[in-house]
Write a protein that holds these residues in place. Structure first.
Motif, short mmCIF file in Angstrom:
data_model
loop_
_atom_site.label_atom_id
_atom_site.label_comp_id
_atom_site.label_asym_id
_atom_site.label_seq_id
_atom_site.Cartn_x
_atom_site.Cartn_y
_atom_site.Cartn_z
N LYS A 55 0.82 -1.21 0.00
CA LYS A 55 0.00 0.00 0.00
C LYS A 55 0.86 1.26 0.00
N SER A 104 -4.45 -1.53 -7.62
CA SER A 104 -5.20 -0.37 -7.12
C SER A 104 -4.37 0.90 -7.10
N LYS A 105 -3.10 0.79 -7.51
CA LYS A 105 -2.20 1.95 -7.53
C LYS A 105 -1.75 2.20 -8.96
#
Length: 253
Positions: free
Chosen positions: A155, A186-187
């Protein structure tokens, strides 16, 4: 191509294995166990020193593409082996200590004029590298058959990250690799590459029988993928000129 023992003065009281064809302002830190730093003969395939020589082979491959390659001994001459009890040994060699040492190595290299750094971590070293990737210390990261890496670690990553994983790995099974990949997907600002190699076990990139043609081929496939990722993202740049390049072939293995 010569291999030398090199010491970063005033930074770490630990030898560094350095291999270089040409210093071009970029470097790669390989994070993997180093048993001894002097030249040693291979007595047998069971001799643990063969792992050091395989590690040197990987370092030479990266250096052949024009990189300055540093392999620090994060275990300070005390690598794990089956004769030792794992828990007491691990208490002395936790990855967070390796991370602090790696930060010092990166800082010292930049002080010497290195403009870009890539880091490759094998097994235990993958945790060191993923922690480096949460900072601006490196410009690219490669994790090979990682262990000790948490899903939440991804993350916070900043530079491009490649994960090269084994299909057969109780330390980090494919299911967990998929979880890592989900976080990376997701990044969108982070370039990523995730590959699970079929029919290989944990450690296949650095612990293999050099007389086993298939094992060599499988290891070299991962070495090529690692180098391709580094070549794509770790580039020399001259300040103010906008010039950016890596000297050497995209993959020369």
């Amino acid at each position: 191509m010569s291999l030398n023992c090199w010491r970063l003065s005033g930074v770490l009281s630990v030898n560094l294995l350095v291999t270089s064809r040409e210093v071009v302002g970029v470097t790669v830190i390989c994070v993997c166990p180093v048993i001894k730093l002097q030249e040693v003969p291979i007595l047998s395939r069971a001799d643990p020193t063969i792992q050091l020589l395989l590690c040197r082979t990987i370092a030479d491959k990266v250096a052949a593409a024009g990189y300055y390659v540093v392999v620090p001994d994060f275990f300070f001459g005390d690598p794990y082996n089956e004769e030792k009890s794992l828990s007491p040994w691990f208490e002395l060699h936790k990855p967070d200590k390796g991370f602090e040492d790696a930060k010092q190595v990166a800082a010292a290299l930049k002080d010497k004029g290195i403009s870009a750094i890539g880091a490759a971590g094998f097994c235990w070293g993958a945790k060191v590298v993923i922690d480096l990737a949460k900072s601006d210390d490196i410009q690219a990261a490669v994790l090979l058959h990682p262990s000790l890496v948490k899903v939440d670690d991804f993350k916070e990553v900043k530079p491009p990250v490649a994960i090269l994983a084994a299909e057969i790995d109780h330390f980090c099974p494919p299911e967990r690799i998929k979880q890592y990949e989900e976080i990376l997907l997701s990044k969108p600002e982070v370039d990523k590459f995730v590959k699970i190699y079929p029919s290989v076990k944990h450690g296949w990139t650095v612990r293999y029988n050099v007389e086993d043609k298939k094992a060599v081929q499988r290891a070299e496939e991962a070495h090529r993928d690692m180098l391709d990722w580094l070549t794509k993202h770790v580039k020399y740049s001259e300040k103010g000129s906008g010039f950016s390049s890596v000297r050497g072939p995209r993959s020369s293995m």
